[in-house]
Motif scaffolding. Structure first.
Motif, PDB file in Angstrom:
ATOM      1  N   GLY A   1     -22.224 -11.215 -33.524  1.00  0.00           N
ATOM      2  CA  GLY A   1     -20.716 -11.820 -33.733  1.00  0.00           C
ATOM      3  C   GLY A   1     -20.344 -12.786 -34.348  1.00  0.00           C
ATOM      4  O   GLY A   1     -20.407 -13.428 -34.442  1.00  0.00           O
ATOM      5  N   PHE A   2     -19.458 -12.099 -35.366  1.00  0.00           N
ATOM      6  CA  PHE A   2     -18.143 -13.534 -35.987  1.00  0.00           C
ATOM      7  C   PHE A   2     -16.525 -13.504 -35.248  1.00  0.00           C
ATOM      8  O   PHE A   2     -16.019 -12.439 -35.432  1.00  0.00           O
ATOM      9  N   LEU A   3     -16.144 -14.471 -35.042  1.00  0.00           N
ATOM     10  CA  LEU A   3     -15.045 -14.072 -34.011  1.00  0.00           C
ATOM     11  C   LEU A   3     -14.771 -15.436 -34.927  1.00  0.00           C
ATOM     12  O   LEU A   3     -14.623 -16.815 -35.654  1.00  0.00           O
ATOM     13  N   VAL A   4     -13.122 -14.641 -35.649  1.00  0.00           N
ATOM     14  CA  VAL A   4     -12.564 -15.506 -36.612  1.00  0.00           C
ATOM     15  C   VAL A   4     -11.624 -15.877 -35.886  1.00  0.00           C
ATOM     16  O   VAL A   4     -10.045 -15.022 -35.446  1.00  0.00           O
ATOM     17  N   ARG A   5     -10.127 -17.013 -35.507  1.00  0.00           N
ATOM     18  CA  ARG A   5      -9.517 -17.137 -35.286  1.00  0.00           C
ATOM     19  C   ARG A   5      -8.369 -17.051 -35.877  1.00  0.00           C
ATOM     20  O   ARG A   5      -7.584 -18.094 -36.455  1.00  0.00           O
ATOM     21  N   THR A   6      -8.133 -16.257 -35.608  1.00  0.00           N
ATOM     22  CA  THR A   6      -6.959 -15.633 -36.645  1.00  0.00           C
ATOM     23  C   THR A   6      -6.026 -13.871 -35.819  1.00  0.00           C
ATOM     24  O   THR A   6      -7.414 -13.564 -36.354  1.00  0.00           O
ATOM     25  N   GLY A   7      -4.894 -13.976 -36.545  1.00  0.00           N
ATOM     26  CA  GLY A   7      -4.366 -12.479 -35.815  1.00  0.00           C
ATOM     27  C   GLY A   7      -3.178 -12.676 -36.398  1.00  0.00           C
ATOM     28  O   GLY A   7      -2.827 -13.263 -37.479  1.00  0.00           O
ATOM     29  N   ALA A   8      -2.968 -11.328 -35.735  1.00  0.00           N
ATOM     30  CA  ALA A   8      -0.939 -11.168 -35.492  1.00  0.00           C
ATOM     31  C   ALA A   8      -0.041 -12.731 -35.823  1.00  0.00           C
ATOM     32  O   ALA A   8       0.717 -12.554 -36.507  1.00  0.00           O
ATOM     33  N   ARG A   9      -0.900 -13.834 -34.719  1.00  0.00           N
ATOM     34  CA  ARG A   9       0.511 -14.574 -34.815  1.00  0.00           C
ATOM     35  C   ARG A   9       0.370 -15.754 -35.611  1.00  0.00           C
ATOM     36  O   ARG A   9       1.175 -16.659 -35.848  1.00  0.00           O
ATOM     37  N   ASP A  10      -0.930 -15.371 -36.825  1.00  0.00           N
ATOM     38  CA  ASP A  10      -0.937 -16.944 -37.407  1.00  0.00           C
ATOM     39  C   ASP A  10      -0.286 -16.264 -39.369  1.00  0.00           C
ATOM     40  O   ASP A  10      -0.816 -16.715 -39.826  1.00  0.00           O
ATOM     41  N   GLU A  11       0.585 -14.893 -38.974  1.00  0.00           N
ATOM     42  CA  GLU A  11       0.963 -14.459 -40.335  1.00  0.00           C
ATOM     43  C   GLU A  11       2.430 -14.942 -40.381  1.00  0.00           C
ATOM     44  O   GLU A  11       3.175 -14.978 -39.663  1.00  0.00           O
TER      45      GLU A  11
ATOM     46  N   PHE B   1     -12.354  -5.315 -34.781  1.00  0.00           N
ATOM     47  CA  PHE B   1     -10.789  -5.604 -34.093  1.00  0.00           C
ATOM     48  C   PHE B   1      -9.980  -6.433 -34.315  1.00  0.00           C
ATOM     49  O   PHE B   1     -10.586  -7.812 -34.434  1.00  0.00           O
ATOM     50  N   THR B   2      -8.806  -6.559 -34.593  1.00  0.00           N
ATOM     51  CA  THR B   2      -7.948  -7.400 -34.829  1.00  0.00           C
ATOM     52  C   THR B   2      -6.740  -7.588 -33.587  1.00  0.00           C
ATOM     53  O   THR B   2      -6.724  -6.416 -32.931  1.00  0.00           O
ATOM     54  N   GLY B   3      -6.700  -8.691 -33.215  1.00  0.00           N
ATOM     55  CA  GLY B   3      -5.591  -9.357 -32.435  1.00  0.00           C
ATOM     56  C   GLY B   3      -3.834  -9.916 -32.016  1.00  0.00           C
ATOM     57  O   GLY B   3      -4.710 -10.291 -33.418  1.00  0.00           O
ATOM     58  N   LYS B   4      -3.984 -10.582 -31.375  1.00  0.00           N
ATOM     59  CA  LYS B   4      -3.271 -11.519 -31.352  1.00  0.00           C
ATOM     60  C   LYS B   4      -3.298 -12.393 -32.304  1.00  0.00           C
ATOM     61  O   LYS B   4      -3.234 -13.381 -33.105  1.00  0.00           O
ATOM     62  N   GLU B   5      -4.500 -12.941 -31.626  1.00  0.00           N
ATOM     63  CA  GLU B   5      -4.927 -13.968 -31.892  1.00  0.00           C
ATOM     64  C   GLU B   5      -6.531 -14.940 -32.590  1.00  0.00           C
ATOM     65  O   GLU B   5      -7.408 -15.358 -32.675  1.00  0.00           O
ATOM     66  N   HIS B   6      -7.142 -13.918 -32.547  1.00  0.00           N
ATOM     67  CA  HIS B   6      -8.381 -13.447 -32.989  1.00  0.00           C
ATOM     68  C   HIS B   6      -9.123 -11.857 -33.884  1.00  0.00           C
ATOM     69  O   HIS B   6      -8.294 -11.273 -33.638  1.00  0.00           O
ATOM     70  N   THR B   7     -10.000 -11.930 -34.793  1.00  0.00           N
ATOM     71  CA  THR B   7     -10.346 -10.861 -35.475  1.00  0.00           C
ATOM     72  C   THR B   7     -11.826 -10.910 -34.605  1.00  0.00           C
ATOM     73  O   THR B   7     -12.678 -12.377 -35.268  1.00  0.00           O
ATOM     74  N   LEU B   8     -12.822  -9.679 -34.965  1.00  0.00           N
ATOM     75  CA  LEU B   8     -14.051 -10.349 -34.251  1.00  0.00           C
ATOM     76  C   LEU B   8     -14.879  -9.036 -34.865  1.00  0.00           C
ATOM     77  O   LEU B   8     -14.402  -7.541 -35.274  1.00  0.00           O
ATOM     78  N   TYR B   9     -16.490  -9.290 -35.788  1.00  0.00           N
ATOM     79  CA  TYR B   9     -16.694  -8.701 -35.829  1.00  0.00           C
ATOM     80  C   TYR B   9     -18.559  -8.754 -35.617  1.00  0.00           C
ATOM     81  O   TYR B   9     -18.623  -9.599 -35.621  1.00  0.00           O
ATOM     82  N   TYR B  10     -18.860  -7.490 -34.779  1.00  0.00           N
ATOM     83  CA  TYR B  10     -19.827  -7.907 -34.101  1.00  0.00           C
ATOM     84  C   TYR B  10     -21.282  -6.119 -34.679  1.00  0.00           C
ATOM     85  O   TYR B  10     -20.241  -5.039 -34.772  1.00  0.00           O
ATOM     86  N   GLY B  11     -22.284  -6.656 -34.130  1.00  0.00           N
ATOM     87  CA  GLY B  11     -23.171  -5.032 -34.606  1.00  0.00           C
ATOM     88  C   GLY B  11     -24.452  -5.803 -33.399  1.00  0.00           C
ATOM     89  O   GLY B  11     -24.488  -6.622 -33.188  1.00  0.00           O
ATOM     90  N   TRP B  12     -24.556  -4.779 -32.757  1.00  0.00           N
ATOM     91  CA  TRP B  12     -25.945  -4.868 -31.505  1.00  0.00           C
ATOM     92  C   TRP B  12     -26.784  -4.091 -31.984  1.00  0.00           C
ATOM     93  O   TRP B  12     -26.842  -3.183 -32.147  1.00  0.00           O
ATOM     94  N   VAL B  13     -28.288  -4.714 -31.884  1.00  0.00           N
ATOM     95  CA  VAL B  13     -29.087  -4.184 -32.658  1.00  0.00           C
ATOM     96  C   VAL B  13     -30.241  -4.286 -31.831  1.00  0.00           C
ATOM     97  O   VAL B  13     -30.406  -5.451 -30.964  1.00  0.00           O
ATOM     98  N   PRO B  14     -31.758  -3.744 -31.870  1.00  0.00           N
ATOM     99  CA  PRO B  14     -32.601  -3.880 -31.680  1.00  0.00           C
ATOM    100  C   PRO B  14     -33.124  -5.429 -31.894  1.00  0.00           C
ATOM    101  O   PRO B  14     -33.103  -5.930 -32.596  1.00  0.00           O
ATOM    102  N   ALA B  15     -33.775  -6.601 -31.224  1.00  0.00           N
ATOM    103  CA  ALA B  15     -34.397  -7.034 -31.698  1.00  0.00           C
ATOM    104  C   ALA B  15     -34.922  -7.735 -32.636  1.00  0.00           C
ATOM    105  O   ALA B  15     -34.445  -8.879 -33.506  1.00  0.00           O
ATOM    106  N   HIS B  16     -35.667  -7.209 -33.192  1.00  0.00           N
ATOM    107  CA  HIS B  16     -36.117  -7.023 -34.789  1.00  0.00           C
ATOM    108  C   HIS B  16     -35.414  -7.217 -35.784  1.00  0.00           C
ATOM    109  O   HIS B  16     -35.535  -7.687 -37.109  1.00  0.00           O
ATOM    110  N   ALA B  17     -34.336  -6.550 -35.229  1.00  0.00           N
ATOM    111  CA  ALA B  17     -32.981  -6.376 -36.948  1.00  0.00           C
ATOM    112  C   ALA B  17     -31.993  -7.432 -36.922  1.00  0.00           C
ATOM    113  O   ALA B  17     -31.204  -7.534 -37.136  1.00  0.00           O
ATOM    114  N   ALA B  18     -32.671  -8.883 -35.594  1.00  0.00           N
ATOM    115  CA  ALA B  18     -31.047  -9.221 -35.159  1.00  0.00           C
ATOM    116  C   ALA B  18     -31.148 -10.513 -36.769  1.00  0.00           C
ATOM    117  O   ALA B  18     -29.829 -10.459 -37.150  1.00  0.00           O
TER     118      ALA B  18
END
Length: 412
Positions: A30-40, A81-98
């Motif tokens: 996952g990539f957690l981006v420290r930004t959301g609606a309160r940063d606009e 998904f986007t929230g008030k204080e962060h945005t997150l992108y993630y993927g869950w895969v078999p270990a060989h596809a990490a």
């Protein structure tokens, strides 16, 4: 479930947090981006959520189809998904596809914002905003934040407003992307079956050339919620009424977090006081408590939903339970039951790389560092009737409170 954390920060400022989990065969990235609606800024309202959509719409190396098909080819369970204080992108895969999953997500963190897709997605966002008008819960959530936070950024609607999205230039999003998605503002989190050294090497290859300095988050302190008052939102198109009593509380990551969660469960969770003494008696359809916590503030919201004609009865019942728990405390067996439930949930989440990823994100935002499942369980074990009483002495919920009334009835 034993876990081991290893961290590293790349020269450009990207923080990497790895958790190696024994005996699992999958990996969550996952990539957690420290930004959301309160940063606009006001003219940018909705840009965080809009940008989240655009990260799936093409990069310098992939078009939207290649991104979507790429996830499927990896067998990924993915989301953003986007929230008030962060945005997150993630993927869950078999270990060989990490590693290919990491590469795909890293590529998406540098979107091309293709002009044609930008206009198409603008229409999608406008449709989401129009659809949100049909959601009763959406109206209540936004009205609550607008009432408490006023002109503060925490009142910002995550979707944005029709007017701002219609006028938002692509150049404004590009500028926001450069400022808020700079590597110092992003954390890469990987949990599950992994080699930390392999993750660090892959992150260097796929993210090491990211450039740009993040501007600091201007955390203007939010206003304290009024100790009393009444605010009403008339919604004649709906059939139900929501009443909420709001009280000051503590911010996210507070030492009393597990105590507050236990209090909410005893007051309004499964087999709770509100369930047996309000809902099961036919006073309303649901009632309970929700702790709303942000980086620098928190609210306790007691709520009840039901027929508009029963507003007086619903509010009286809610206040009665709030007074009883504030003044009389909770019973040890009540505390033990919710702790048992909490332990089970934490244990199950600790066995799943995706839910561990979410726990780590919560820890990074609240505590600044990841916690092991054992550390989380220790916090649960520390909850007691006395710790709940201590919290309620400092933050009582038997006062007038700020009353929110939303629904077809103009009440009180």
């Amino acid at each position: 479930m034993q876990s081991t954390f290893v961290e590293r920060t790349l020269s450009n400022g990207l923080r990497i947090v790895c958790e190696s989990m024994a005996q699992v065969r999958s990996t969550a990235v996952g990539f957690l981006v420290r930004t959301g609606a309160r940063d606009e800024a006001p003219h940018e309202h909705g840009v965080s959520h809009f940008l989240e959509h655009m990260c799936f719409k093409g990069t310098a190396r992939r078009d939207w189809r290649a991104i979507t098909v790429g996830f499927d080819e990896l067998g990924s369970i993915y989301n953003a998904f986007t929230g008030k204080e962060h945005t997150l992108y993630y993927g869950w895969v078999p270990a060989h596809a990490a590693e290919p999953q990491l590469e795909l997500l890293a590529d998406m963190m540098r979107p091309a914002l293709p002009a044609e897709e930008f206009e198409t997605e603008r229409k999608v966002i406008l449709e989401e905003i129009a659809m949100s008008a049909d959601s009763f819960e959406h109206h209540v959530w936004n009205f609550l934040h607008e009432t408490v936070f006023g002109s503060h950024a925490l009142a910002h609607e995550i979707l944005g407003e029709k007017e701002t999205i219609e006028k938002l230039p692509r150049e404004t999003m590009l500028d926001y992307l450069r400022r808020r998605y700079a590597p110092r503002n992003v954390t890469l989190i990987v949990s599950g079956a992994l080699s930390p050294d392999a993750v660090f090497a892959a992150a260097e290859r796929f993210c090491g050339d990211w450039d740009g300095a993040a501007n600091g988050r201007p955390l203007a302190p939010p206003p304290a919620p009024p100790a009393a008052g009444v605010h009403k939102l008339r919604l004649p198109q709906f059939k139900q009424q929501t009443l909420a009593l709001l009280y000051a509380s503590v911010p996210h990551g507070h030492a009393q977090s597990e105590t507050i969660e236990a209090l909410c469960a005893i007051f309004g969770g499964h087999n709770s006081r509100c369930y047996w003494k309000i809902v099961e008696k036919g006073v309303c359809s649901q009632a309970g408590a929700v702790w709303l916590s942000y980086a620098d503030c928190g609210l306790m919201a007691l709520f009840t939903d039901g027929e508009p004609e029963k507003c007086d009865e619903m509010l009286a019942a809610l206040r009665e339970q709030a007074a009883e728990i504030t003044r009389g405390g909770v019973l040890p067996d009540e505390v033990q039951r919710v702790k048992n439930q909490r332990r089970t949930h934490l244990a199950l989440e600790a066995e799943n790389p995706r839910t561990r990823l979410m726990q780590i994100i919560d820890d990074l935002e609240g505590w600044g560092k990841p916690r092991t499942p054992q550390e989380r369980l220790a916090d649960v074990d520390a909850v007691s009737a006395e710790s709940i009483a201590d919290y309620l002495r400092t933050y009582p919920i038997d006062g007038p409170g700020l009353l929110i009334s939303c629904g077809p009835r103009d009440w009180p």
